[in-house]
Each structure stands twice: as structure tokens, then as C-alpha cells.
Design an enzyme around this catalytic site. Structure first.
Site, PDB file in Angstrom:
ATOM      1  CE  LYS A 108      -3.802   1.828   2.898  1.00 50.65           C
ATOM      2  NZ  LYS A 108      -4.583   1.532   4.119  1.00 50.65           N
ATOM      3  CB  SER A 165      -7.548   3.690   3.822  1.00 44.58           C
ATOM      4  OG  SER A 165      -6.683   2.993   4.703  1.00 44.58           O
ATOM      5  CB  SER A 201      -7.962   0.717   6.596  1.00 47.38           C
ATOM      6  OG  SER A 201      -8.549   1.966   6.855  1.00 47.38           O
TER       7      SER A 201
END
Length: 477
Positions: free
Chosen positions: A86, A161, A185
Site C-alpha cells: 500500500k 483505506s 481499513s
């Protein structure tokens, strides 16, 4: 090895095939890069293509494997296996942008602990996945890299997220994706994309960004966890094992064993009772109850029970995280943020009780009481089966619909998710089926450092449901 395309193999299968000489890492990495170039344009899940460096790393992995066999040495658990990271943790030489235009040149001077641990295990990083601005929305869109789409249906959210991580794994890009979770997330994108994950206990996986210019607020450190997303629970387990290796840069890392003592007899599971004020989707709840049946069939003792102080725990999470953000980060964030981010941010702030210094200190103290209550509850019921969301996955950027819409999503729909962050407990998510063609997951919460029990139960459900991504791939043939 199966006759399916290489990119559909699990991480465990891929690692074994490379280690046994059935396939070369370079061949595997090329297959995943080809899949990325085929599937990603419609998704925008991987926003930094590291294919050139990945192929060099794959060739080096093949050479290292040949050398290790001659010398009798073993290789890492993910040797030559393609993974993604990420964009909000450091990968040396790459920008840790966190989805923010102002951070597009924030080049990492070194690897974060997760990145370093993946590399030490031999993993090959093929790309960086998308996140919303500041990783502070449950919907993955930002002005730097754009909107990430859900591979099941582009009209619904891929979550956030870690939305780019979730969408990429579901689509078959990489075998394990890194993500992180401060309010859901990891678990929310796993639900939205029909994949599995584990939010580990606070302190299980080390975290640190060499590019950071300041330390995070204390409660943000205690609520945040790094973790793996994958199509199979066995791959989540493998990713956890690799990511959890010690790194001295994280003072909160705990050297706890990954496997705890075996419990005698049927393990009691609390099927979390849904609060009466939550508006629910009957079809979603029915699937979650089916997961309880799957656990009962597997020998677990399941009974419906009310969990301790869910509403108060969620409010505590919101109050603490938003107070720290308001005092220490708000001005800098809003100066660099887009209009969309400001809309959601205002909605979050409207949900929180603003705390003064004494209120903040009392809230931290209150956190200990809630953790104690849950730990005592988990002594009687070692696992809790809870919803990820109680309603159908919402549309893309649904959180831009105003303060009331933000409240509906995060207070009503996702109340069972964010509450667990303030408690620091481990929680797995595994798909349980499709409702109106969209994936639905369930959450399995355990006591501190009992990720193994959460994943065991998740595997029991997976054994009944199967790997949901296969249904997604069958649609696109």
C-alpha cells in the site's frame, strides 16, 4: 499443481512451486504482471507499476534458489512470490504519497518494517496500491491517483483505506497484498472485494516509516495495525507470519508466539447480537447467520450473545482518534487536502465529541476498562462472530453525501468494525457468500495474540464457502 493460470495460484501454492523447481520466479512474476496489465486499467488498484524492478528481483530470486540448492540452504517463506504494498508505508526509493498530491515527492529513504520483512522472506514487490488521501476515508479515491473500482461491480466501493490492495487481490494481481487498519481499513476492503484478511493484535506486526518527520499520536499508534490481504485464509496466515518478524524500530512490537495453546472441547463462539437501533439488510444478516451455521457444523459451540458496550466502545474510538487528529494534524491535513476529503473529514468530526485535555486523559483511562471487559468476555467466549457491515456495500464515494450519510455508513453500517481498533484485538474477515451478486464477509474477533484462533475459524467458514474470487473470474471469461 493445478491447471489454472499461474496468477490464480495461492501464495502457498506459488511458494511451494518455486521452491520445488516446478516453476521459476521470473515466470510467476511475468504472469502476475501480465494479469496486472490486463485487469488494472479498469480498476486503478495498482497505481505504481514496479514491474521492471520486479523482474530483476525475480531473476535474482531464481539465481539465489539455484545457489541455495547447491549449498543446502533454505530460502524464505515467500521466495520469488509476487506481492503488493500500500502506498502509505515506505518502500525505499518510492514515494510514500498516502494519496496526497503534496506528498507525491516524499521519497522513502529506507524500507518500513513490513517491506523489509517481506523482502527478507524473498517476496517480490510488483506494485504499490491505492489509498484515499491520508488513508482517512473508507472509500478509495484521491486527486493524485484517482478512483479505484471494485472488480465485482464498478458502481460500488472497493472500500478503504486499503481499497487498492483489496481490489487488486480479488482481481488476481499478486498473491498477498499489504494493507493497514486504524478503523477498519483491512477488514472493510476484504468484505467489499470478497477476500480474507486479519487485523492483528496491536504490537504483532512492527510499523515505522523512515520518511516520517514526526511520530504519530499515541492512540493512533495503539489503534493501527499492519496486515495481509489474500484470496485464501492460508495465505493470510503465511503473510502474517512473514510480516510479524521483529524490527527494533517499533517499540510496541511484542515477541508473542503465532500459535497459542490448544483449547479442549468445543470452542464457544458468541454470535454478536445486532443492536436494535441499527438499520440492517435482511439478506446480509442472513449470510452472516449462515456463517454461524458453518462454524457449528465444524464443531464450534455458537450462541447469540450481546457483546460488551459496543456503542460506547465505538464512540470512544471516534472521540480519541478525532481529538488527536484535530489537535495535532488537522491544520496540515486541510491545507493539503481536496474538497472531497474535507467533506468526509467534516462528517467524521461531527460524529466525535471534542475532548479537552482532561477529557482526553479520561478517555484513555476508560479505554483500559473497555479492554478489560472484552478480555473477560473472551475468557467465556474465546471468539466473537460479528458483522463487517450490516447492510449492502454502498456506492462509490458514498461518504461524500453529507454528514448524515457519513453517520449512516460509519455509525450504523460499520459499528462492529471500528470498535475493535480501540480495543487492540485481533479480527479476521472471511467471505461467506454473495448477496445480490456482491460479496459479503464476516468478522471473527479473538483475544489478544490469538490470531491463530481467528484464522482457524475463518478457515472453517472458507471450507464451506470456497474461494469467492473464483466466481469473480468465472464471470469475466
Amino acid at each position: 499443481m493445478t491447471n489454472s493460470p499461474i496468477w490464480q495460484w495461492s501464495a502457498v501454492e506459488t511458494a511451494n512451486a518455486i521452491r520445488n523447481g516446478e516453476v521459476a520466479s521470473e515466470q510467476v512474476v511475468r504472469a502476475h504482471l501480465d494479469r496486472m496489465h490486463e485487469a488494472n486499467p479498469a480498476l486503478n488498484a495498482v497505481v505504481v507499476d514496479l514491474g521492471e524492478a520486479a523482474l530483476k528481483a525475480a531473476k535474482a530470486a531464481d539465481e539465489a534458489l539455484a545457489k541455495s540448492k547447491r549449498g543446502g540452504n533454505d530460502v524464505g517463506a515467500l521466495h520469488g512470490v509476487p506481492v503488493t504494498i500500500k502506498i502509505n508505508i515506505d518502500v525505499e526509493g518510492q514515494a510514500n504519497s498516502n494519496g496526497v498530491v503534496a506528498f507525491k515527492d516524499n521519497i522513502a529513504p529506507g524500507d518500513s518494517p513490513v517491506t523489509a520483512n517481506l523482502r527478507k522472506a524473498g517476496a517480490v514487490i510488483i506494485g504499490l496500491t491505492n489509498t484515499p488521501e491520508f488513508s482517512l476515508r473508507g472509500f478509495t479515491d484521491n486527486p493524485l491517483h484517482g478512483l479505484t473500482r471494485n472488480p465485482w461491480n464498478p458502481a460500488i466501493t472497493c472500500g478503504g483505506s486499503s481499497g487498492g490492495a483489496g481490489a487488486s487481490i480479488a482481481a488476481g494481481i499478486g498473491t498477498i497484498a499489504h494493507g493497514n487498519d486504524i478503523g477498519g481499513s483491512l477488514r472493510w476492503p476484504a468484505h467489499c472485494n470478497g477476500i480474507a484478511t486479519i487485523k492483528p493484535t496491536q504490537g504483532r506486526i512492527p510499523a515505522f516509516n523512515p520518511s516520517a518527520t514526526a511520530e504519530r499520536p499515541l492512540m493512533a499508534q495503539f489503534m493501527s495495525s499492519q496486515g495481509p490481504l489474500a484470496r485464501r485464509v492460508a495465505d493470510v496466515r503465511l503473510g502474517l507470519e512473514v510480516m510479524a518478524q521483529r524490527d527494533p524500530r517499533d517499540p510496541w512490537w511484542v515477541p508473542a508466539p503465532l500459535k497459542g495453546p490448544k483449547r479442549e472441547g468445543a470452542i464457544k463462539v458468541a454470535l454478536a447480537r445486532i443492536p436494535e437501533d441499527m438499520a440492517t439488510d435482511r439478506g446480509v444478516i442472513a449470510l452472516q447467520r449462515r456463517a454461524a451455521d458453518h462454524l457449528a457444523d465444524a464443531g464450534y459451540a455458537v450462541s447469540e450473545v450481546e457483546v460488551p458496550d459496543l456503542n460506547k466502545v465505538w464512540q470512544l474510538w471516534c472521540d480519541l482518534i478525532m481529538t488527536e487528529t484535530r489537535i495535532l494534524q488537522q491544520d496540515q491535513m486541510l491545507a493539503a487536502a481536496s474538497a472531497d476529503f474535507k467533506k468526509t473529514f467534516h462528517g467524521f468530526m461531527a460524529l466525535a465529541n471534542p475532548l479537552d485535555q482532561a477529557g482526553y486523559m479520561k478517555a484513555i483511562a476508560e479505554r483500559s476498562r473497555h479492554i478489560r471487559n472484552w478480555m473477560l468476555f473472551l475468557e467465556e467466549y474465546p471468539l466473537v462472530l460479528a458483522p463487517t457491515t450490516v447492510r449492502q456495500t454502498p456506492e462509490v464515494n458514498a461518504d461524500l453525501g453529507g454528514d448524515q450519510r457519513v453517520k449512516e455508513i460509519f455509525w450504523n453500517d460499520l459499528r462492529f468494525i471500528s470498535s475493535i481498533n480501540v480495543l487492540g484485538l485481533p479480527s479476521a474477515v472471511v467471505p461467506v457468500g454473495l448477496h445480490e451478486g456482491l460479496p459479503v464477509g464476516v468478522q471473527i474477533i479473538g483475544s489478544r495474540y490469538r490470531e491463530d484462533m481467528c484464522l482457524d475459524a475463518a478457515e472453517a467458514i472458507e471450507g464451506k464457502v470456497g474461494v469467492l474470487s473464483k466466481q469473480l473470474w468465472a464471470r469475466s471469461r
